[in-house]
Scaffold this motif. Structure first.
Motif, PDB file in Angstrom:
ATOM      1  N   THR A  40      49.534  40.222  34.355  1.00 32.24           N
ATOM      2  CA  THR A  40      48.307  39.576  34.302  1.00 32.24           C
ATOM      3  C   THR A  40      47.386  40.325  33.331  1.00 32.24           C
ATOM      4  O   THR A  40      46.471  39.681  32.721  1.00 32.24           O
ATOM      5  CB  THR A  40      47.684  39.816  35.609  1.00 32.24           C
TER       6      THR A  40
ATOM      7  N   LEU B  69      36.643  41.945  43.576  1.00 27.97           N
ATOM      8  CA  LEU B  69      37.507  42.429  44.505  1.00 27.97           C
ATOM      9  C   LEU B  69      37.703  41.864  46.001  1.00 27.97           C
ATOM     10  O   LEU B  69      38.649  41.463  46.445  1.00 27.97           O
ATOM     11  CB  LEU B  69      38.152  43.912  44.416  1.00 27.97           C
TER      12      LEU B  69
ATOM     13  N   THR C  22      38.220  38.217  45.515  1.00 31.09           N
ATOM     14  CA  THR C  22      39.759  38.041  45.647  1.00 31.09           C
ATOM     15  C   THR C  22      40.239  37.873  47.072  1.00 31.09           C
ATOM     16  O   THR C  22      40.927  36.799  47.602  1.00 31.09           O
ATOM     17  CB  THR C  22      40.273  39.134  44.915  1.00 31.09           C
TER      18      THR C  22
ATOM     19  N   VAL D  36      37.562  34.874  38.175  1.00 32.78           N
ATOM     20  CA  VAL D  36      37.592  36.297  39.185  1.00 32.78           C
ATOM     21  C   VAL D  36      38.294  37.209  38.163  1.00 32.78           C
ATOM     22  O   VAL D  36      37.866  38.454  38.088  1.00 32.78           O
ATOM     23  CB  VAL D  36      38.143  36.205  40.524  1.00 32.78           C
ATOM     24  N   GLN D  37      39.618  36.992  37.851  1.00 30.99           N
ATOM     25  CA  GLN D  37      40.415  37.822  36.887  1.00 30.99           C
ATOM     26  C   GLN D  37      39.637  37.942  35.753  1.00 30.99           C
ATOM     27  O   GLN D  37      39.638  39.085  35.097  1.00 30.99           O
ATOM     28  CB  GLN D  37      41.725  37.149  36.532  1.00 30.99           C
TER      29      GLN D  37
ATOM     30  N   LEU E 262      36.907  40.481  36.383  1.00 36.01           N
ATOM     31  CA  LEU E 262      37.597  41.848  36.361  1.00 36.01           C
ATOM     32  C   LEU E 262      37.954  42.568  34.873  1.00 36.01           C
ATOM     33  O   LEU E 262      37.758  43.647  34.737  1.00 36.01           O
ATOM     34  CB  LEU E 262      38.778  41.804  37.264  1.00 36.01           C
TER      35      LEU E 262
ATOM     36  N   SER F 168      41.624  47.516  36.698  1.00 39.04           N
ATOM     37  CA  SER F 168      41.018  46.473  37.510  1.00 39.04           C
ATOM     38  C   SER F 168      41.946  45.427  38.041  1.00 39.04           C
ATOM     39  O   SER F 168      41.837  44.989  39.133  1.00 39.04           O
ATOM     40  CB  SER F 168      39.775  46.091  36.875  1.00 39.04           C
ATOM     41  N   LEU F 169      42.982  44.850  37.147  1.00 39.65           N
ATOM     42  CA  LEU F 169      43.638  43.733  37.500  1.00 39.65           C
ATOM     43  C   LEU F 169      44.772  44.146  38.584  1.00 39.65           C
ATOM     44  O   LEU F 169      45.199  43.557  39.105  1.00 39.65           O
ATOM     45  CB  LEU F 169      43.981  43.120  36.220  1.00 39.65           C
TER      46      LEU F 169
ATOM     47  N   TYR G  54      43.456  43.921  41.587  1.00 36.93           N
ATOM     48  CA  TYR G  54      43.182  42.446  41.744  1.00 36.93           C
ATOM     49  C   TYR G  54      44.415  42.200  42.616  1.00 36.93           C
ATOM     50  O   TYR G  54      44.396  41.273  43.703  1.00 36.93           O
ATOM     51  CB  TYR G  54      43.377  41.294  40.858  1.00 36.93           C
ATOM     52  N   SER G  55      45.482  42.568  42.196  1.00 32.29           N
ATOM     53  CA  SER G  55      46.953  42.297  42.902  1.00 32.29           C
ATOM     54  C   SER G  55      47.027  42.786  44.503  1.00 32.29           C
ATOM     55  O   SER G  55      47.341  42.353  45.470  1.00 32.29           O
ATOM     56  CB  SER G  55      48.096  42.783  42.213  1.00 32.29           C
TER      57      SER G  55
END
Length: 388
Positions: free
Chosen positions: A125, A217, A220, A322-323, A326, A337-338, A341-342
């Motif tokens: 990502t 987040l 998310t 959203v991604q 971030l 940051s990503l 996200y996960s």
């Protein structure tokens, strides 16, 4: 750069994005297909569906915790190597689960695969936006995220079909083989991706001090909860329209997945075109409206299909902005940051069955209202993130 050189460079970027999407397709299919064959796995392993279901929880927890840890401890490892290693672990863990004679070995295999997912998902990502110019970042994220969309639209139904054809072990074995093949492709074709800046483990948590990142987040987590509450319990939710017929349910989920692909594409185009703020707000609002409308219209198959289509568009169109948010807040630490996200995504996956089961006991309308509330709360969190 000549026209030919530019064309070759574009094709090269497209190939890299396609391979990253294929990796995420494997991760998504590996996660989604288990839910469809829970009873068969439980019967084969001489255990309960609840016990097998816990393997999904463990899978989600390991990916949630492992994503930021792997991103920190292996920050200086070449991205191609890290992603190939992640896919290799997914292959090994999936083969291990497919060969299991008991629930213990099956769960162990799922955990190994989850560690691989923790290595692959945030790395892939974070790598996608680095391949293109900033104004095309949304489309790059959408292209990579297409893997997850296809996993729910094609991968999970095909895995269920394979399980019906030759058993759940065949389905998992095919997924494991696919992971192994894509691991080789990743190792060969994605070499040279730029490394993120190495960040100490303690400093990795510092991004959470940024209100915008923290609220994104939270968005998310909430949007993943909203999606999974309905997806996991879709057979109960649409029973009046399907009459309990599995083929009818599969058709509805196929509609959802197909329009999810459309939503994924729209999310990327609109994020680059009109901005992530409006894209996310409209998408989450559309999803909430679809859930509320299902309360009144879920008795009719055609109406349910239309609402599943709207749900698919909204759910997947919300992911890219959203991604992108971030990645844009702190570009130098976008990988960090990503990776969070996960974490937020898989925490949402772990929470959704709990919320769904609790609300379903009070009736399907309560479940749908809870899902709509989660989507609207995600909308509020994203707007707050923008204002911060």
């Amino acid at each position: 750069m000549t026209v030919i050189e530019q064309s070759n460079a574009t094709r090269n970027v497209g190939l890299k994005l396609g391979i990253l999407a294929a990796g995420l397709f494997v991760v998504g299919t590996n996660a989604f297909v288990i839910a469809g064959v829970l009873p068969a796995i439980a019967a084969s392993l001489h255990t309960t569906t609840a016990a097998v279901g816990y393997s999904i929880t463990w899978y989600s927890i390991v990916v949630a915790v492992g994503s930021p840890a792997v991103s920190t401890l292996l920050a200086r490892m070449p991205r191609a190597t890290l992603m190939a290693l992640g896919l290799a672990l997914i292959a090994v863990g999936t083969f291990l689960a497919a060969a299991a004679a008991g629930i213990g070995l099956f769960t162990a295999g799922r955990i190994v695969a989850a560690i691989g997912g923790a290595a692959l998902v945030p790395t892939a990502t974070a790598a996608a936006p680095t391949l293109v110019a900033p104004e095309r970042r949304g489309r790059a994220l959408a292209a990579t995220g297409l893997g997850f969309s296809l996993a729910s639209a094609v991968g999970a139904p095909f895995g269920t079909f394979l399980a019906d054809l030759g058993g759940w072990r065949l389905a998992l074995s095919v997924i494991g083989a696919l992971a192994a093949v894509i691991a080789v492709a990743v190792a060969v074709e994605t070499r040279g991706l730029p490394l993120g800046r190495a960040v100490p483990f303690a400093a990795r948590f510092s991004v959470l001090a940024h209100p915008g990142i923290l609220l994104a987040l939270l968005t998310t987590l909430l949007m993943v909860v909203a999606f999974n509450v309905v997806y996991i319990f879709s057979s109960d939710i649409v029973a009046p329209a399907t009459g309990g017929n599995e083929s009818a349910l599969a058709a509805l989920l196929l509609v959802y997945g197909a329009f999810g692909i459309v939503g994924n594409w729209l999310g990327g185009r609109l994020t680059d075109g009109i901005g992530g703020r409006l894209t996310a707000l409209v998408a989450l609002a559309l999803e909430a409206v679809a859930f509320v409308a299902l309360i009144a219209l879920r008795g009719g198959f055609a109406a349910t299909a239309v609402l599943f289509a709207l749900w698919g568009v909204g759910a997947y169109a919300a992911i890219v902005p959203v991604q992108s948010r971030l990645a844009a807040i702190d570009p130098e630490r976008a990988g960090i940051s990503l990776s969070w996200y996960s974490t937020g995504m898989y925490v949402g996956i772990a929470l959704a069955p709990v919320l769904g089961a609790a609300t379903l006991s009070a009736g399907v309308p309560v479940t749908l209202l809870a899902a709509a509330a989660a989507a609207l709360l995600g909308l509020i969190a994203f707007e707050a993130a923008h204002r911060r």
